[in-house]
Design an enzyme around this catalytic site. Structure first.
Site, PDB file in Angstrom:
ATOM      1  NE  ARG A 261      -3.525  -2.498   2.428  1.00  0.00           N
ATOM      2  CZ  ARG A 261      -4.506  -2.788   3.273  1.00  0.00           C
ATOM      3  NH1 ARG A 261      -4.835  -1.918   4.214  1.00  0.00           N
ATOM      4  NH2 ARG A 261      -5.157  -3.931   3.184  1.00  0.00           N
ATOM      5  NE  ARG A 276      -1.730   5.570   8.849  1.00  0.00           N
ATOM      6  CZ  ARG A 276      -3.021   5.251   8.828  1.00  0.00           C
ATOM      7  NH1 ARG A 276      -3.542   4.716   7.737  1.00  0.00           N
ATOM      8  NH2 ARG A 276      -3.786   5.464   9.875  1.00  0.00           N
ATOM      9  CD  GLU A 348      -9.476  -0.685   9.984  1.00  0.00           C
ATOM     10  OE1 GLU A 348      -9.546  -1.495   9.045  1.00  0.00           O
ATOM     11  OE2 GLU A 348      -9.522   0.554   9.827  1.00  0.00           O
ATOM     12  CB  SER A 351     -11.882  -4.367   7.875  1.00  0.00           C
ATOM     13  OG  SER A 351     -12.987  -3.788   7.223  1.00  0.00           O
ATOM     14  NE  ARG A 388      -2.796  -0.834  10.949  1.00  0.00           N
ATOM     15  CZ  ARG A 388      -3.655   0.113  10.595  1.00  0.00           C
ATOM     16  NH1 ARG A 388      -4.894   0.089  11.056  1.00  0.00           N
ATOM     17  NH2 ARG A 388      -3.281   1.086   9.777  1.00  0.00           N
TER      18      ARG A 388
END
Length: 425
Positions: A261, A276, A348, A351, A388
């Site tokens: 990403r 991140r 988070e 998901s 994460r």
């Protein structure tokens, strides 16, 4: 892509969905106009083709002047058919391009709003009171460096910012998480898959990642291939252009792949450590099912995510994501946010999205049902995003001396170790 019949017969429903997403409602009228133009040009083309075929039969029987007139008309028709075909193709392309910009129809129960308007529907576990235990918690990077588990400096040296090395216990922790995730996926009946991490544009576009998320994907221009940001993409495209046996649905796949990403728009956000980053490994759950079973499958995906996080002994919350933060393909999405002690808030970590038949229409994935052939539904859910999850394990299970307690669920995959301990310098 949404069902064209819904667009034609109930455009107000589509407008309302767009409004709830915070997207253009005028786009609905543009798509309707393009659909009308498309159908008109197709009808014109088909009418001319029918006349062309009819005259072809008459020419064989005609004589003299009549035959000459028919031949002249045949030449005219050839030009008209060619022009009509070009117009139909152009109208089809225009319609397709506009229709792909429409987001999936938001399920009615989804809360309205943006990124900060999701509804907390469940809180599981209680954050530790470090003050009561007599020490200030260290963040994951400090812990990772003390344990010899994370090396950001060499990651930046070799690859640039937002890259890292997992070393020693950090690498072992990822392998343990991976093995635990695989064991749970098998227990739940999923078929494990290691998919390609490079995909064609058709796969990326079919899953909806070349719309709003296009700026966040890596494109290899020379090869015209994309690095996937999630195994959702190759898992969704796995059955593209296929007709599935409805009797074998639902299909449950668990895919393990790297995720790449750009993190576009995140400049200055979460720059410390591995929260991140531009690359991480991830287990992703994916489901193909009958559309009428999609909401039930969505609840199952959420329950499996909750079971996994609970087994790792992490306090967390479940959010029903608001309509303006769903992304193009999701009709509803649940996020799980784990407690991050050094930030004193939930962040988070997983998901799960119900994409109904939206992706299947774009990827031409259908099922042969009793009432005919129709698009299936697709759903996806994060099982374990490694970086994460490692962050949450380090921070939530740290001890005053810098060691980190290993949750019982992971110990079998770490040779029975109960603690990760700081290295001697």
């Amino acid at each position: 892509m949404i069902d064209p019949l819904v667009l034609r017969n109930d455009p107000d429903r589509v407008r309302e969905s767009q409004k709830r997403r915070g997207e253009s409602t005028e786009l609905v009228d543009q798509v309707l106009a393009a659909d009308e133009s498309r159908r008109h040009t197709i009808a014109t083309f088909e009418g001319l083709r029918a006349e062309q075929k009819s005259i072809g039969k008459e020419v064989a029987k005609a004589q003299g002047e009549e035959k000459q007139a028919l031949l002249a008309r045949t030449k005219e028709l050839a030009a008209e058919v060619k022009a009509a075909q070009a117009a139909a193709d152009e109208a089809e392309a225009t319609f397709s391009e506009l229709a792909k910009q429409l987001g999936n129809l938001v399920i009615d129960a989804v809360p309205v709003g943006g990124e900060d308007d999701g509804t907390v529907i469940e809180t599981i576990g209680t954050p530790r009171d470090f003050a009561a235990e007599g020490f200030e918690p260290r963040d994951h990077l400090e812990l990772g460096e003390m344990l010899g588990a994370i090396d950001m400096e060499r990651g930046a040296k070799v690859s640039g910012s937002r890259f890292y090395y997992l070393t020693g216990p950090g690498a072992l922790l990822e392998f343990a998480l991976s093995q635990f995730a695989l064991s749970k996926a098998l227990e739940w009946g999923f078929t494990p898959i290691i998919p390609p991490a490079l995909v064609k544009p058709s796969a990326m576009e079919g899953t909806g990642f070349l719309g709003q998320a296009a700026q966040d994907v890596y494109h290899l221009e020379e090869d015209d291939l994309y690095l996937v940001g999630t195994a959702e993409v190759p898992l969704a495209a796995y059955h593209s252009n296929e007709i599935l046996d409805a009797g074998k649905l639902p299909l449950h796949y668990a895919g393990f792949s790297p995720a790449f990403r750009r993190e576009a728009g995140s400049y200055g956000k979460d720059t410390r450590g591995i929260f991140r980053v531009h690359w991480f490994d991830k287990w992703e759950l994916f489901v193909y099912c009958d559309p009428q079973d999609a909401e039930a499958e969505h609840e199952k995906l959420l329950s499996w995510e909750k079971e996994f996080i609970t087994a790792l002994e992490l306090p967390f919350q479940v959010l029903d994501v608001a309509s303006g933060d769903l992304g193009l393909s999701a009709a509803r999405k649940y996020d799980c946010y784990a407690w991050l002690p050094t930030q004193n808030r939930y962040r988070e970590i997983t998901s799960t999205s119900n994409c109904t038949d939206f992706q299947a229409r774009r990827l031409a994935i259908r099922g042969r049902f009793e009432d005919g052939t129709k698009p299936v539904a697709t759903l996806n859910g994060t099982l374990c995003a490694m970086t994460r999850m490692i962050i949450m394990l380090l921070e939530n299970h740290q001890q005053a001396d810098g060691s980190v307690r290993i949750p019982e669920a992971l110990r079998p995959y770490l040779g029975g170790r109960e603690f990760l301990t700081p290295i001697e310098k």
